[in-house]
Design a protein around this motif. Structure first.
Motif, mmCIF file in Angstrom:
data_model
loop_
_atom_site.group_PDB
_atom_site.id
_atom_site.type_symbol
_atom_site.label_atom_id
_atom_site.label_comp_id
_atom_site.label_asym_id
_atom_site.label_seq_id
_atom_site.Cartn_x
_atom_site.Cartn_y
_atom_site.Cartn_z
ATOM 1 N N THR A 21 40.530 36.825 57.190
ATOM 2 C CA THR A 21 40.321 35.726 58.146
ATOM 3 C C THR A 21 39.362 34.671 57.608
ATOM 4 O O THR A 21 38.840 33.866 58.352
ATOM 5 N N ALA A 22 39.105 34.673 56.294
ATOM 6 C CA ALA A 22 38.197 33.694 55.714
ATOM 7 C C ALA A 22 38.758 32.284 55.892
ATOM 8 O O ALA A 22 39.978 32.085 55.902
ATOM 9 N N PRO A 23 37.890 31.273 56.045
ATOM 10 C CA PRO A 23 38.366 29.900 56.231
ATOM 11 C C PRO A 23 39.037 29.377 54.970
ATOM 12 O O PRO A 23 38.781 29.868 53.864
ATOM 13 N N PRO A 24 39.901 28.374 55.099
ATOM 14 C CA PRO A 24 40.590 27.834 53.929
ATOM 15 C C PRO A 24 39.645 27.063 53.015
ATOM 16 O O PRO A 24 38.599 26.577 53.443
ATOM 17 N N VAL A 25 40.026 26.953 51.752
ATOM 18 C CA VAL A 25 39.315 26.147 50.763
ATOM 19 C C VAL A 25 40.253 25.012 50.366
ATOM 20 O O VAL A 25 41.281 25.245 49.724
ATOM 21 N N ASP A 26 39.942 23.789 50.790
ATOM 22 C CA ASP A 26 40.787 22.624 50.487
ATOM 23 C C ASP A 26 42.237 22.873 50.862
ATOM 24 O O ASP A 26 43.163 22.507 50.127
ATOM 25 N N GLY A 27 42.463 23.519 51.992
ATOM 26 C CA GLY A 27 43.812 23.746 52.485
ATOM 27 C C GLY A 27 44.466 25.023 52.011
ATOM 28 O O GLY A 27 45.603 25.314 52.399
ATOM 29 N N VAL A 28 43.778 25.818 51.188
ATOM 30 C CA VAL A 28 44.348 27.067 50.672
ATOM 31 C C VAL A 28 43.601 28.246 51.281
ATOM 32 O O VAL A 28 42.367 28.306 51.230
ATOM 33 N N ARG A 29 44.347 29.175 51.849
ATOM 34 C CA ARG A 29 43.726 30.318 52.537
ATOM 35 C C ARG A 29 44.421 31.604 52.135
ATOM 36 O O ARG A 29 45.652 31.666 52.054
ATOM 37 N N ILE A 30 43.632 32.638 51.860
ATOM 38 C CA ILE A 30 44.182 33.972 51.630
ATOM 39 C C ILE A 30 44.357 34.648 52.986
ATOM 40 O O ILE A 30 43.418 34.719 53.779
ATOM 41 N N THR A 31 45.552 35.142 53.248
ATOM 42 C CA THR A 31 45.838 35.741 54.553
ATOM 43 C C THR A 31 45.809 37.266 54.535
ATOM 44 O O THR A 31 45.626 37.897 55.566
ATOM 45 N N ALA A 32 46.012 37.884 53.360
ATOM 46 C CA ALA A 32 45.976 39.344 53.268
ATOM 47 C C ALA A 32 45.794 39.746 51.811
ATOM 48 O O ALA A 32 46.229 39.041 50.899
ATOM 49 N N VAL A 33 45.144 40.887 51.613
ATOM 50 C CA VAL A 33 44.954 41.449 50.282
ATOM 51 C C VAL A 33 45.555 42.849 50.257
ATOM 52 O O VAL A 33 45.312 43.649 51.172
ATOM 53 N N THR A 34 46.345 43.137 49.239
ATOM 54 C CA THR A 34 46.970 44.447 49.083
ATOM 55 C C THR A 34 46.368 45.143 47.874
ATOM 56 O O THR A 34 46.385 44.602 46.761
ATOM 57 N N LEU A 35 45.830 46.340 48.089
ATOM 58 C CA LEU A 35 45.223 47.131 47.028
ATOM 59 C C LEU A 35 46.026 48.411 46.836
ATOM 60 O O LEU A 35 46.571 48.959 47.793
ATOM 61 N N PRO A 36 46.112 48.911 45.597
ATOM 62 C CA PRO A 36 46.878 50.137 45.357
ATOM 63 C C PRO A 36 46.229 51.331 46.038
ATOM 64 O O PRO A 36 45.009 51.383 46.204
ATOM 65 N N ALA A 37 47.064 52.288 46.421
ATOM 66 C CA ALA A 37 46.542 53.515 47.020
ATOM 67 C C ALA A 37 45.700 54.263 45.996
ATOM 68 O O ALA A 37 46.012 54.292 44.810
ATOM 69 N N THR A 38 44.620 54.871 46.451
ATOM 70 C CA THR A 38 43.747 55.640 45.566
ATOM 71 C C THR A 38 43.676 57.079 46.042
ATOM 72 O O THR A 38 43.813 57.371 47.225
ATOM 73 N N THR A 39 43.457 57.983 45.108
ATOM 74 C CA THR A 39 43.357 59.404 45.429
ATOM 75 C C THR A 39 42.075 59.967 44.836
ATOM 76 O O THR A 39 41.903 59.952 43.621
ATOM 77 N N THR A 90 38.463 44.749 44.474
ATOM 78 C CA THR A 90 38.445 44.960 45.923
ATOM 79 C C THR A 90 38.648 43.670 46.718
ATOM 80 O O THR A 90 38.938 43.725 47.908
ATOM 81 N N THR A 91 38.498 42.522 46.071
ATOM 82 C CA THR A 91 38.520 41.258 46.794
ATOM 83 C C THR A 91 39.254 40.198 45.987
ATOM 84 O O THR A 91 39.207 40.203 44.760
ATOM 85 N N VAL A 92 39.941 39.289 46.682
ATOM 86 C CA VAL A 92 40.575 38.135 46.053
ATOM 87 C C VAL A 92 40.043 36.879 46.728
ATOM 88 O O VAL A 92 39.979 36.804 47.957
ATOM 89 N N LYS A 93 39.632 35.900 45.928
ATOM 90 C CA LYS A 93 39.026 34.687 46.466
ATOM 91 C C LYS A 93 39.727 33.446 45.922
ATOM 92 O O LYS A 93 40.236 33.437 44.803
ATOM 93 N N VAL A 94 39.718 32.378 46.737
ATOM 94 C CA VAL A 94 40.146 31.064 46.264
ATOM 95 C C VAL A 94 38.955 30.453 45.539
ATOM 96 O O VAL A 94 37.955 30.091 46.145
ATOM 97 N N ALA A 95 39.052 30.346 44.206
ATOM 98 C CA ALA A 95 37.915 29.885 43.406
ATOM 99 C C ALA A 95 37.913 28.376 43.209
ATOM 100 O O ALA A 95 36.847 27.758 43.148
ATOM 101 N N GLU A 96 39.094 27.782 43.111
ATOM 102 C CA GLU A 96 39.158 26.341 42.838
ATOM 103 C C GLU A 96 40.517 25.816 43.268
ATOM 104 O O GLU A 96 41.533 26.500 43.133
ATOM 105 N N VAL A 97 40.528 24.593 43.808
ATOM 106 C CA VAL A 97 41.766 23.952 44.237
ATOM 107 C C VAL A 97 41.826 22.555 43.640
ATOM 108 O O VAL A 97 40.906 21.754 43.815
#
Length: 318
Positions: free
Chosen positions: A51-69, A155-162
């Motif tokens: 739910t992070a706010p957009p950066v210059d109109g670009v927003r991450i809506t979901a992050v998918t991480l591989p299952a861990t055991t 663990t995290t994906v971020k919009v670094a630059e637009v």
């Protein structure tokens, strides 16, 4: 003009680079293999809404991480429990959306950072989303790809630059010839100490001869794509430094269909104390007088030098 900001140079090497190209319409997806929810192929992984706010109109809506055991394996001094993960990290991805709130169609180039829980960047991806029309939203997915063995888990994906340019002036994608018959592109650049060099390439992809005689015509633009004042554009790479490959004087020649010419931008990023450095995100290029403009994003970090060198066009390979 907005105050200059510190820009991350695209000259720095990335762990991986990918281009996902899209023709934008409301609700359409960027990328080639997306499902109906805009997240790509199914995976036995954890998908977390963002739910992070957009950066210059670009927003991450979901992050998918591989299952861990959790499995026991040796730690530094005793047996500890670690979370195993896929060897190639191919399950790490992020769903994003690009919304154009402006008044003209734009092409976006976005840098996504894949980071650990401590904020360390383990990899990044550039994504280009083309022709996002005013008022429209485009959705897509960006994937991490393969990391080095033993790398820390992401663990995290971020919009670094637009970066965003008018769609009508964006460099043509590979394999596409503009109506002008001329394709102008820039490379990722090179850096050595304080010296920067970005190569320009002009390809005659049309059906007519294209004569050249002189230098590319440049307009420097700030982050609002307004002209930047106070920077001198000098002819010849040797006006900044010798040995860049762009020192030759101009001469007349003609590009036959299929042939290419090259030029280059040369500058230093040195700065004097007490003076604000100048950063120029965008450059509008005309191959010659009257040519259609092409806007590139070399992110010129000119320091306080106030100078930019440009080489004369010359046939590629010479």
């Amino acid at each position: 003009m907005r105050p200059p900001r510190t820009l991350r140079l695209r000259l720095l090497p990335a762990v991986a680079t990918v281009l996902l190209l899209a023709t934008a319409c409301g609700g359409e997806h960027a990328g080639g293999d997306l499902g109906g929810d805009g997240v790509g192929a199914a995976s036995p992984a954890s998908r977390t809404p963002v739910t992070a706010p957009p950066v210059d109109g670009v927003r991450i809506t979901a992050v998918t991480l591989p299952a861990t055991t959790p499995t026991p394996r040796p730690g530094a001094s005793d047996w500890t429990v670690h979370a195993d993960r896929p060897a190639d990290d191919s399950g790490v991805s992020a769903a994003y959306e690009v919304t154009n709130d402006g008044k003209e169609a734009l092409t976006y180039t976005v840098l996504f950072d894949f980071t650990t829980s401590a904020g360390e960047v383990m990899g990044n991806q550039w994504v280009t989303v083309r022709d996002v029309r005013a008022g429209r939203t485009v959705r897509g997915t960006v994937e991490l790809g393969v990391l080095a063995p033993g790398a820390s888990p992401v663990t995290t994906v971020k919009v670094a630059e637009v970066l965003k340019v008018p769609a009508a002036e964006a460099p043509a994608r590979a394999g596409v010839c503009p109506a002008s018959g001329i394709r102008v592109t820039a490379d990722d650049g090179d850096a050595a100490m304080s010296l920067r060099v970005v190569g320009l390439r002009l390809e005659n992809c049309g059906e007519k001869d294209y004569p050249l005689d002189g230098y590319p015509l440049l307009t420097l633009l700030d982050e609002d794509r307004a002209p930047v004042e106070g920077v001198r554009i000098l002819h010849g790479g040797d006006s900044i430094a010798t040995g860049t490959g762009y020192d030759d004087p101009p001469r007349a020649f003609t590009l036959k269909p299929g042939q290419s010419a090259v030029s280059g931008l040369v500058w230093r990023n040195t700065a004097d104390a007490g003076t604000d450095p100048v950063n120029v995100p965008y450059v509008r290029i005309r191959a010659r007088s009257g040519a259609a403009p092409v806007m590139i994003a070399p992110r010129l970090d000119l320091g306080t030098t106030g100078r930019l060198g440009v080489g004369a066009w010359k046939p590629a390979g010479r």
